[in-house]
Design a protein around this motif. Structure first.
Motif, PDB file in Angstrom:
ATOM      1  N   ALA A 249      -8.249  -7.926  -1.982  1.00 38.88           N
ATOM      2  CA  ALA A 249      -7.060  -7.783  -1.131  1.00 38.88           C
ATOM      3  C   ALA A 249      -5.998  -6.925  -1.808  1.00 38.88           C
ATOM      4  O   ALA A 249      -5.341  -6.097  -1.157  1.00 38.88           O
ATOM      5  N   ILE A 250      -5.834  -7.095  -3.110  1.00 38.07           N
ATOM      6  CA  ILE A 250      -4.860  -6.274  -3.837  1.00 38.07           C
ATOM      7  C   ILE A 250      -5.321  -4.815  -3.857  1.00 38.07           C
ATOM      8  O   ILE A 250      -4.512  -3.890  -3.731  1.00 38.07           O
ATOM      9  N   GLY A 251      -6.628  -4.612  -4.005  1.00 37.17           N
ATOM     10  CA  GLY A 251      -7.157  -3.246  -3.950  1.00 37.17           C
ATOM     11  C   GLY A 251      -6.852  -2.588  -2.607  1.00 37.17           C
ATOM     12  O   GLY A 251      -6.512  -1.402  -2.540  1.00 37.17           O
ATOM     13  N   ASP A 252      -6.967  -3.376  -1.522  1.00 38.21           N
ATOM     14  CA  ASP A 252      -6.634  -2.857  -0.198  1.00 38.21           C
ATOM     15  C   ASP A 252      -5.159  -2.484  -0.102  1.00 38.21           C
ATOM     16  O   ASP A 252      -4.795  -1.471   0.520  1.00 38.21           O
ATOM     17  N   ARG A 253      -4.297  -3.294  -0.712  1.00 38.04           N
ATOM     18  CA  ARG A 253      -2.869  -2.988  -0.667  1.00 38.04           C
ATOM     19  C   ARG A 253      -2.550  -1.725  -1.479  1.00 38.04           C
ATOM     20  O   ARG A 253      -1.668  -0.949  -1.115  1.00 38.04           O
ATOM     21  N   ALA A 254      -3.271  -1.536  -2.573  1.00 40.56           N
ATOM     22  CA  ALA A 254      -3.090  -0.312  -3.360  1.00 40.56           C
ATOM     23  C   ALA A 254      -3.514   0.911  -2.540  1.00 40.56           C
ATOM     24  O   ALA A 254      -2.833   1.941  -2.535  1.00 40.56           O
ATOM     25  N   ARG A 255      -4.626   0.763  -1.826  1.00 43.82           N
ATOM     26  CA  ARG A 255      -5.077   1.867  -0.959  1.00 43.82           C
ATOM     27  C   ARG A 255      -4.039   2.146   0.128  1.00 43.82           C
ATOM     28  O   ARG A 255      -3.703   3.305   0.400  1.00 43.82           O
ATOM     29  N   ASP A 256      -3.499   1.087   0.727  1.00 39.82           N
ATOM     30  CA  ASP A 256      -2.506   1.261   1.786  1.00 39.82           C
ATOM     31  C   ASP A 256      -1.224   1.902   1.263  1.00 39.82           C
ATOM     32  O   ASP A 256      -0.567   2.675   1.966  1.00 39.82           O
ATOM     33  N   ALA A 257      -0.868   1.581   0.009  1.00 38.64           N
ATOM     34  CA  ALA A 257       0.334   2.176  -0.590  1.00 38.64           C
ATOM     35  C   ALA A 257       0.155   3.680  -0.766  1.00 38.64           C
ATOM     36  O   ALA A 257       1.096   4.467  -0.548  1.00 38.64           O
TER      37      ALA A 257
END
Length: 279
Positions: A249-257
């Motif tokens: 989930a954190i990886g997804d947030r990094a991608r979204d950022a």
């Protein structure tokens, strides 16, 4: 269609009036027509969805088309340069002043109207491609006026070598444009990194996640450009005791950022417990 009409009109006028400068300007307009048509086709093909044979997409079609245009336009520039030098040393008297001067005057007026139209469309749509076309055609106005004045000077003074000098000047202009296209195409074909300001924006987005404790850090940030697409590859660092679902989930947030600052990018985020290379 407008560029094609301009090219045909100037080509006929140049041949009838024995003006190499007007003929060179016609070749420049033909180059514009080819470039615009090739760009439209390449952009359409480059946006095609990835398939089994091209899992990373078709973005480099646009890059390849740009490099190809540079080579072809450069070839026409070399031809015009050779012909201009020949005309400089073996000048020919110009004929049909009204035809050649009229063609260049009309070309300048039509190009000015086209620039105004493209400028309005670019302002309404926000399209950088249309804006680039408007800028390019704006330089053509100056080139058309220069040829008009030069041909008028030739008729007024009877110095036929002015036509050869103008042909060489237009050829140099075409070669400079071709060189710019070729450099742009080769840059993307060899996977050059994104400009520094874009890389800094991505790093700032990741640093913001680190500042709020979402990630421990990041490293091995890599970028490359293929046509209209920016590819981003980065490693983020997370505590080793995180559950897999939480880390994902954190990886997804990094991608979204990253997508927040580069909306059209293709982003790959690797999750590391600790650095796998020196800082």
């Amino acid at each position: 269609m407008t560029a094609g009409g301009l090219a045909l009109g100037k080509l006929i006028a140049g041949q009838l009036g024995h003006s190499m400068a007007v003929t060179a300007s016609a070749v420049d307009s033909l180059s514009d027509l080819f470039a615009s048509s090739a760009n439209a086709l390449a952009i359409r093909l480059a946006h095609a969805a990835p398939d089994r044979s091209h899992p990373f997409g078709h973005a480099k079609i646009e890059t390849l088309a740009t490099a190809g245009q540079g080579l072809l336009i450069g070839g026409s520039g070399v031809y015009l340069l050779i012909e201009g030098v020949r005309r400089l040393f073996s000048p020919e008297p110009l004929r049909l002043a009204a035809v050649t001067l009229g063609a260049m005057a009309v070309a300048a007026l039509i190009t000015a109207a086209l620039v105004a139209y493209l400028g309005r469309v670019a302002a309404r749509t926000g399209s950088s491609a249309i804006q680039a076309d408007a800028v390019h055609y704006r330089t053509d106005i100056a080139a058309n006026l220069a040829v008009f004045l030069g041909v008028a000077l030739t008729y007024a003074t009877g110095i036929s070598r002015v036509d050869g000098v103008l042909s060489i000047a237009v050829a140099v202009y075409i070669l400079a444009s071709a060189g710019s296209l070729l450099r742009l195409g080769v840059r993307d074909l060899i996977d050059t990194s994104a400009p520094e300001e874009r890389v800094r924006s991505i790093e700032a987005a990741l640093d913001a996640l680190r500042a709020v404790g979402e990630i421990a850090g990041h490293h091995a940030l890599r970028t490359r450009i293929a046509g209209h697409t920016l590819f981003v590859d980065v490693h983020i660092e997370l505590p080793g005791d995180l559950r897999l679902a939480r880390a994902h989930a954190i990886g997804d947030r990094a991608r979204d950022a990253i997508l927040a600052v580069e909306p059209d990018a293709e982003v790959l985020v690797h999750i590391d417990v600790e650095r796998d290379e020196p800082a």
